[in-house]
Design a protein around this motif. Structure first.
Motif, PDB file in Angstrom:
ATOM      1  N   HIS A   1       0.921  -1.360  -0.010  1.00 28.50           N
ATOM      2  CA  HIS A   1      -0.180   0.012  -0.037  1.00 28.50           C
ATOM      3  C   HIS A   1       0.937   1.223   0.088  1.00 28.50           C
TER       4      HIS A   1
ATOM      5  N   GLY B   1      -6.452   2.510   2.125  1.00 27.31           N
ATOM      6  CA  GLY B   1      -6.815   1.275   1.485  1.00 27.31           C
ATOM      7  C   GLY B   1      -8.088   0.860   1.926  1.00 27.31           C
TER       8      GLY B   1
ATOM      9  N   TYR C   1     -11.468   1.656   0.356  1.00 28.70           N
ATOM     10  CA  TYR C   1     -11.817   1.308  -1.115  1.00 28.70           C
ATOM     11  C   TYR C   1     -13.457   0.983  -1.205  1.00 28.70           C
ATOM     12  N   PRO C   2     -13.848   0.123  -0.184  1.00 28.49           N
ATOM     13  CA  PRO C   2     -15.393  -0.164  -0.415  1.00 28.49           C
ATOM     14  C   PRO C   2     -16.222   0.934  -0.371  1.00 28.49           C
TER      15      PRO C   2
ATOM     16  N   ASP D   1     -16.366   2.412  -3.708  1.00 34.33           N
ATOM     17  CA  ASP D   1     -17.260   1.553  -4.563  1.00 34.33           C
ATOM     18  C   ASP D   1     -18.707   1.761  -4.480  1.00 34.33           C
TER      19      ASP D   1
ATOM     20  N   ARG E   1     -17.138  -5.527  -7.760  1.00 37.06           N
ATOM     21  CA  ARG E   1     -15.718  -5.084  -6.988  1.00 37.06           C
ATOM     22  C   ARG E   1     -16.061  -4.405  -5.619  1.00 37.06           C
TER      23      ARG E   1
ATOM     24  N   ASP F   1     -13.924  -5.855  -2.654  1.00 33.35           N
ATOM     25  CA  ASP F   1     -13.349  -4.965  -1.578  1.00 33.35           C
ATOM     26  C   ASP F   1     -13.519  -5.005  -0.295  1.00 33.35           C
TER      27      ASP F   1
ATOM     28  N   TYR G   1     -11.987  -8.129   0.875  1.00 32.69           N
ATOM     29  CA  TYR G   1     -10.407  -7.847   0.839  1.00 32.69           C
ATOM     30  C   TYR G   1     -10.169  -6.884   2.180  1.00 32.69           C
ATOM     31  N   VAL G   2     -10.944  -5.939   2.405  1.00 35.12           N
ATOM     32  CA  VAL G   2     -10.709  -5.010   3.603  1.00 35.12           C
ATOM     33  C   VAL G   2     -10.716  -5.830   4.849  1.00 35.12           C
TER      34      VAL G   2
ATOM     35  N   ASP H   1      -9.576 -12.487  -5.181  1.00 34.27           N
ATOM     36  CA  ASP H   1      -8.823 -11.598  -6.264  1.00 34.27           C
ATOM     37  C   ASP H   1      -9.198 -11.965  -7.777  1.00 34.27           C
TER      38      ASP H   1
ATOM     39  N   TRP I   1     -11.692  -8.880  -9.307  1.00 35.92           N
ATOM     40  CA  TRP I   1     -11.455  -7.651  -9.882  1.00 35.92           C
ATOM     41  C   TRP I   1     -11.143  -7.584 -11.801  1.00 35.92           C
TER      42      TRP I   1
END
Length: 759
Positions: free
Chosen positions: A103, A174, A177-178, A181, A212, A216, A219-220, A235, A238
């Motif tokens: 990041h 980082g 990000y959601p 989105d 996405r 996200d 991922y977070v 992954d 994306w």
């Protein structure tokens, strides 16, 4: 650019083969990651870079292929995909360099730039708001939703984390990000919501955004709890979202929707669309309460997010308040001004007029109406009529200046209010207006510049309100039209009295038929060779309750103007047929003549009316003559001529009345199924004074009638000299005071037995 250019799909660089290849890459990556094969992290990175690069190429092709209104949208999406590919490339390089989760500022800057360009693309889509204010409002709605979900995300994902775990600013960014989105997804829903024709490309892109956002969020959560490793199955989401962006390029915009000049009214949004940015705020408030630590402190991220949310909400409400003010101003313009000319409308004019009357100063109204405006619309179309009205308004502004307030009352009617300290009298304003409306060189030949009639009324003791003043201006304006148009008149007591009397007469005429106020008189028509009565013309009279017996010239023009002539005509036809059936008991060969108005000729029920009246009276068709004016016949359509031919085939006689005073045409004599001509009294009246031209005219008409096998009736024979002249010329029949004045049926019956009217 035609929409055919935007047809789906034959991309020069990436067609169906490219789409299949990208799908294979995504599918292969999914299998690789789920199976946890060696090198999963590198496969994940390469797959994302490949598919995002492929989507960027397709977006560039769509920008070149689609209409101009969509080029910015696809261009920004292409930049977004390029930034995604570059960001993933830098991410891969730095990860291979030894950073597990890189990041870094460069990666963050690339992904942040992609968020900006992607958001801008959504705002520039064909369904997006056109104004900067609308774009700002939509963007703020998305930001509100994103900020409102920060406390919710904290409760769901970060509640069990220590502040130290989120101390790195880049790592914290980082984790947002959601939220970005969801902001983009909110904007997409806003610009492509119900009320608009859905563009399938936006639906596909929305599905990619949803995938996405979910990826996200997962991922977070994994990163926050330290369980994420590169090459995780999440992954694959994306590149799947990039694949959907590429797929969206294959859909053309809805037909006819690509124009930027679409001036149609925007549809009203549904209630949920208006409430959309505010619905998550309630959840955010609950989440803030749940996120408080046992010590009573609020986590820093939640606190900062809520402060930002309050600031954005305040900005959004300020924008809404500004929009409301602009909307109120627009509604005022719509309510008080004319949209075509920009002049004040009737409502504004009435308000100003009433205010001027309350101020007790001198007040006058100048009313202007264009002459022949309907002909301009009929001949050149309503667009030309609108241009004429706009030009008229501009010329009136120049002519009046500061001396009065101009308004458009409606249609082709304008008004000028002159009040207070008047620098010029209204009569001079009328002269200036007529001069200003004179056609310029070349306009007269184009035929798109009608003249104007102007009426003036000044407020005085005879007026009780503004309505009376406008009525008087209207009376004066119609007097100007009657005077030949392109003129002005001031309302006088005489004009007012005449107009009021006319209106009262029309009101009384509406009751005349129902209340039995009409009466019938008959004037004999004699055979000039034998002196015996051959026919009688039915003439209607009106026994007015106050004014006495009125002749036809006093009320029939009003009846034609108001449409009451139809009811009067029907009554006359029925009464004449009954009267003729009565007198034919004494003189079986006598016929009756009835005048028919031009309006009645155009009605398809004329034949039914005539045959019904004859049937009810028991009168044979040959005993009835219908008299029609020459101008009414010549102006009639083919349907009128066919109707007359049907009446003639039934045996009913057709007479052309007042022959010689209309638009005489020999070609129409061939077409009109007439049986006789009635020479107008204006020619006959000059026969007794030795007028050679009148004699030649009557003689010519008589010969013309003989050539067409038409009987001739000389009207208006009043003296012995006129009788001798028409007899010498060879006219078969005569009508006039020389043979008898119009009389009631009982007085006519003795005349039917009289031998001669010629002595």
């Amino acid at each position: 650019m035609s929409l055919a250019v935007a047809a789906p799909a034959r991309h020069p660089l990436a067609g169906r083969v490219g789409l299949v290849a990208a799908a294979v890459v995504v599918l292969g990556e999914m299998v690789w990651l789920v199976a946890a094969l060696p090198g999963a992290a590198l496969v994940s990175d390469l797959g994302a870079m490949a598919v995002s690069s492929w989507a960027a190429v397709l977006c560039v092709g769509a920008a070149r292929r689609h209409p101009l209104a969509l080029r910015r949208f696809w261009g920004l999406l292409a930049v977004t995909m390029v930034l995604a590919a570059l960001g993933r490339a830098v991410w891969t390089v730095e990860r291979l360099g030894g950073i597990d989760l890189p990041h870094t500022p460069l990666v963050g800057a690339l992904f942040a730039a992609g968020i900006v360009t992607g958001t801008a693309a959504l705002l520039c889509s064909r369904a997006g708001p056109r104004s900067l204010v609308g774009q700002a409002r939509t963007l703020l709605d998305g930001v509100i939703v994103a900020l409102a979900l920060i406390p919710v995300g904290w409760v769901v994902v970060f509640r069990d984390l220590a502040d130290a775990d989120l101390s790195d600013p880049l790592r914290t960014f980082g984790l947002l990000y959601p939220m970005f989105d969801l902001m983009q997804l909110t904007i997409l829903v806003a610009v492509a919501g119900p009320g608009r024709q859905m563009w399938r490309a936006l639906t596909v892109i929305g599905a990619g955004l949803a995938i996405r956002a979910g990826a996200d969020a997962v991922y977070v959560s994994l990163v926050a709890h330290g369980s994420y490793v590169a090459g995780h199955p999440v992954d694959v989401c994306w590149p799947l979202s990039y694949l959907l962006v590429g797929l969206a390029t294959r859909y053309p915009p809805p037909g006819g929707a690509a124009s930027e000049d679409d001036a149609g009214e925007s549809p009203l949004p549904p209630w949920w669309r208006v409430a959309l940015p505010y619905l998550p705020v309630g959840g955010a408030i609950v989440a803030v309460m749940m996120s408080r630590r046992p010590t009573g402190q609020t986590p820093h991220l939640v606190f900062i997010g809520m402060m930002a949310l309050l600031g954005v909400l305040a900005l959004r409400q300020g924008l809404a308040a500004n929009e409301n003010l602009r909307l109120v101003a627009r509604l005022r313009r719509l309510a008080y001004s004319d949209q075509l000319t920009g002049l004040p409308n009737r409502l504004t004019f009435i308000r100003r007029l009433r205010r001027a009357l309350r101020e007790d100063g001198p007040v006058a109204v100048v009313l202007l109406d264009l002459d022949g405006f309907k002909q301009v619309n009929d001949r050149f179309g309503h667009a030309a009529g609108d241009r004429l009205l706009t030009t008229t308004a501009e010329r009136m502004r120049d002519a009046v200046g500061p001396d009065g307030m101009i308004a458009r009352l409606g249609g082709d009617e304008f008004a000028v209010l002159v009040a207070g300290d008047r620098p010029v009298p209204p009569e001079r304003l009328a002269v200036r207006l007529l001069a200003a409306l004179e056609p310029l060189p070349g306009e007269e030949d184009l035929g798109v510049h009608p003249s104007a009639s102007i009426g003036i009324a000044e407020y005085g003791p005879q007026h009780s309100s503004h309505t009376d003043l406008l009525r008087d201006a209207d009376i004066a304006m119609y007097a100007a039209k009657a005077a030949g148009k392109s003129a002005w008149r001031t309302c006088t007591p005489q004009l007012r009295e005449s107009a009021v009397g006319r209106a009262e007469l029309i009101a009384d005429l509406r009751r005349a038929v129902d209340e039995g106020q009409l009466l019938m008189e008959f004037q004999p028509i004699v055979d000039l060779a034998t002196g015996t009565v051959r026919s009688a013309e039915a003439l209607v009279r009106w026994r007015h309750p106050r004014l006495g017996v009125l002749p036809p010239a006093r009320f029939l023009p009003l009846a034609e103007e108001t449409g009451l002539i139809l009811a009067i005509d029907r009554w006359v036809i029925h009464e004449a047929c009954r009267a003729a059936a009565t007198w034919r008991e004494r003189a079986p060969e006598v016929t009756v003549a009835v005048n028919i108005a031009a309006t009645h000729l155009c009605r398809p029920d004329l034949i039914a009316t005539v045959t019904g009246a004859m049937g009810a009276a028991g009168l044979p068709p040959r005993a009835l003559t219908l008299e029609l004016t020459e101008s009414a016949l010549i102006e009639g359509s083919e349907a009128v001529l066919d109707r007359l031919a049907q009446l003639r085939d039934l045996g009913i006689r057709i007479a052309i009345d007042d022959f010689g005073t209309g638009y005489s045409s020999l070609s129409y004599l061939h077409r009109i199924p007439a049986t006789e001509l009635k020479i107008d009294r204006s020619f006959v009246s000059r026969l007794g004074v030795g007028d050679a031209r009148a004699y030649a005219t009557v003689e010519m008409v008589n010969r013309l009638a003989g050539a067409f096998d038409l009987a001739v009736v000389a009207e208006g024979v009043e003296t012995g000299a006129q009788h001798a002249a028409v007899t010498a010329i060879g006219c078969r029949q005569g009508q006039g005071w020389r043979y008898g004045r119009p009389t009631a049926l009982p007085d006519l019956l003795p005349a039917l037995a009289q031998e001669s009217f010629t002595n």
